[in-house]
Design an enzyme around this catalytic site. Structure first.
Site, short mmCIF file in Angstrom:
data_model
loop_
_atom_site.label_atom_id
_atom_site.label_comp_id
_atom_site.label_asym_id
_atom_site.label_seq_id
_atom_site.Cartn_x
_atom_site.Cartn_y
_atom_site.Cartn_z
N HIS A 179 64.69 43.32 -53.85
CA HIS A 179 64.98 43.96 -52.56
C HIS A 179 65.81 45.23 -52.77
O HIS A 179 65.53 46.29 -52.20
CB HIS A 179 65.74 43.00 -51.64
CG HIS A 179 64.89 41.97 -50.98
ND1 HIS A 179 64.26 40.97 -51.67
CD2 HIS A 179 64.58 41.78 -49.67
CE1 HIS A 179 63.60 40.20 -50.83
NE2 HIS A 179 63.77 40.69 -49.59
N HIS A 215 53.01 13.25 -7.24
CA HIS A 215 52.33 13.72 -8.45
C HIS A 215 51.94 12.57 -9.35
O HIS A 215 50.82 12.52 -9.86
CB HIS A 215 53.25 14.67 -9.23
CG HIS A 215 53.01 16.11 -8.94
ND1 HIS A 215 51.83 16.74 -9.24
CD2 HIS A 215 53.80 17.05 -8.37
CE1 HIS A 215 51.89 18.01 -8.87
NE2 HIS A 215 53.08 18.22 -8.33
N GLN A 231 56.75 16.05 -4.40
CA GLN A 231 56.84 15.91 -5.85
C GLN A 231 56.58 14.48 -6.27
O GLN A 231 55.99 14.22 -7.32
CB GLN A 231 58.22 16.37 -6.32
CG GLN A 231 58.28 16.86 -7.74
CD GLN A 231 57.40 18.09 -7.96
OE1 GLN A 231 57.21 18.89 -7.05
NE2 GLN A 231 56.86 18.22 -9.14
N GLU A 289 63.11 20.95 -13.13
CA GLU A 289 61.91 21.80 -13.15
C GLU A 289 61.88 22.67 -11.89
O GLU A 289 61.72 23.88 -11.95
CB GLU A 289 60.66 20.92 -13.23
CG GLU A 289 59.36 21.71 -13.16
CD GLU A 289 58.15 20.81 -13.00
OE1 GLU A 289 57.03 21.31 -13.24
OE2 GLU A 289 58.30 19.63 -12.61
N HIS A 290 62.00 22.02 -10.74
CA HIS A 290 62.06 22.72 -9.45
C HIS A 290 63.42 22.45 -8.81
O HIS A 290 63.88 21.31 -8.79
CB HIS A 290 60.98 22.21 -8.49
CG HIS A 290 59.59 22.27 -9.04
ND1 HIS A 290 58.96 21.18 -9.60
CD2 HIS A 290 58.70 23.29 -9.09
CE1 HIS A 290 57.74 21.52 -9.98
NE2 HIS A 290 57.56 22.80 -9.69
N ASP A 343 54.02 26.25 -5.85
CA ASP A 343 52.92 25.54 -6.48
C ASP A 343 51.59 26.25 -6.27
O ASP A 343 50.67 26.13 -7.09
CB ASP A 343 52.81 24.12 -5.93
CG ASP A 343 53.61 23.12 -6.74
OD1 ASP A 343 54.19 23.51 -7.76
OD2 ASP A 343 53.65 21.93 -6.35
#
Length: 427
Positions: A415, A258, A255, A322-323, A356
């Site tokens: 209405h 990235h 990770q 996220e993960h 992934d």
């Protein structure tokens, strides 16, 4: 990496804080580019492609000949790997198909939902230091399954005006309709507003750098829907003495490579694990081709020692990663305690790389704490639910008086009258 041992809850805010980006100047730059694309279409796209990607383009569209060339240039081994991943992703997302159920809420009143695909979707695929052809599969596959009529893809070309061949192969396999050579902010603007070449879409998907993310958020205010707010990628690993420290270190580094604004966190109840993982990170880092990027990421990252795994999970849920990788002896039991996470990887063999690429789950996930309220991309992301209701005469008699009374008490006479007329017609 920063080491925190037995932090109190007062320290948790610091631990769960993501790297801060000053976006004030960035947002102004992004707005200028978007305004130019809105006003000048293809001309602006070509200008910014020359400025940012250093390429002069005669045509923005990728031709069939270029796709065929990409198919020839890509090895059979890679094409087969892409096909395997596509098959698994398709299986997982096909299983998410919505079946509407008609419900009679009261005698004479029937309600139901119908799932309808978004007709035009736009996919942004980064192409810079890491051309993410896997993201093509993650976005185009569910879009195709959902029934989106037009799937538009934008990705930056290289200095020769070529798109990475694997991106084109993945696009062909997954069923992308149209592919354009456009990157960054200008690509988001093209799909949001439409140009002479690029069709306007109704929803934009895909990751990108901070400029792309800012562009998506700006166009989402008035012009187009987006998949989710997002930021740099991240992973949290919860580990105990049963983990394989080399696996954990590899997951953290996978990770970290990235981008320099990514973040990785290890939470453990074992000081031995903390020490072994740190040593493994240092050893493996030296061997990575992208070690400079990963090393910078590690400056914003944490190794956290907690008293026990219950406390570790409490901190993890506060972080909302996220993960999330659970490398513990009782990983299945621990998985039941997950409240906030984008995607969860259970056990020592479930590396984040599996999700992934090829396990079948979607890797387009909420980051920066958005997992507190958002889920990752799935089949529903490419659909809308339209609600229906049908009333018979008995339905009017069943709920009519309640509708009239409620409308009158909200002082909405029109209405009330709409229902009152129907009630009167049945007397």
């Amino acid at each position: 990496m920063n080491i925190k041992k037995y932090p109190t809850k007062d320290d948790w805010k610091e631990i769960t804080t993501r790297p801060h980006l000053d976006v004030s100047q960035l947002n102004a730059t992004v707005k200028n580019v978007l305004d130019d694309v809105r006003a000048n279409g293809d001309e602006a796209i070509r200008k910014y492609e020359e400025m940012f990607d250093k390429v002069k383009l005669d045509s923005l569209a990728v031709s069939e000949e270029e796709i065929e060339e990409a198919m020839r240039l890509t090895s059979d081994e890679l094409k087969n790997s892409i096909a395997i991943a596509h098959c698994n992703i398709a299986k997982f997302h096909n299983a998410q198909a919505f079946t509407g159920v008609k419900v009679e809420t009261i005698e004479g009143v029937t309600c139901w939902q119908k799932s309808v695909a978004i007709e035009r979707v736009g996919l942004y695929i980064p192409g810079g230091t890491a051309p993410l052809f896997s993201t093509v599969l993650m976005l185009a596959t569910p879009a195709k399954i959902a029934g989106c009529k037009e799937i538009v893809l934008c990705t930056p070309p290289n200095k020769e005006g070529k798109v990475n061949p694997a991106i084109l192969v993945a696009a062909r396999i997954a069923g992308v309709s149209k592919i354009f050579k456009a990157g960054g902010v200008q690509a988001i603007g093209a799909m949001a507003y439409g140009t002479e070449s690029v069709p306007k879409v109704y929803k934009v998907f895909g990751p990108g750098n901070q400029f792309v993310m800012a562009a998506k958020q700006q166009v989402s205010l008035h012009d187009v829907a987006i998949d989710m707010p997002a930021g740099p990628s991240e992973v949290c690993v919860v580990a105990d003495d049963s983990c394989n420290p080399s696996f954990v270190a590899a997951d953290l580094l996978s990770q970290a490579e990235h981008g320099t604004d990514s973040q990785v966190i290890l939470i453990t109840d074992s000081e031995t694990v903390l020490d072994k993982v740190k040593a493994e990170v240092d050893r493996q880092l030296a061997l990575l081709p992208r070690k400079e990027i990963a090393a910078k990421t590690l400056e914003n990252s944490q190794l956290v020692l907690m008293h026990d795994l219950d406390e570790a999970m409490e901190l993890c849920n506060a972080y909302a990663p996220e993960h999330l990788i659970l490398a513990t002896a009782d990983c299945d039991k621990l998985a039941e305690k997950v409240v906030n996470a984008g995607s969860v990887f259970i056990g020592n063999y479930a590396c984040e790389s599996a999700g992934d690429y090829a396990s079948g789950t979607n890797h387009t996930l909420p980051t920066h704490g958005y997992a507190l309220a958002y889920n990752g991309v799935n089949l529903d992301s490419f659909c809308r639910k339209i609600t229906y209701q049908k009333l018979t005469e008995q339905g009017v008699l069943s709920i009519g008086r309640a509708v009239v009374i409620m409308a009158e008490n909200e002082q909405l006479e029109a209405h009330a009258n709409a229902m009152r007329l129907r009630l009167d017609s049945l007397k």
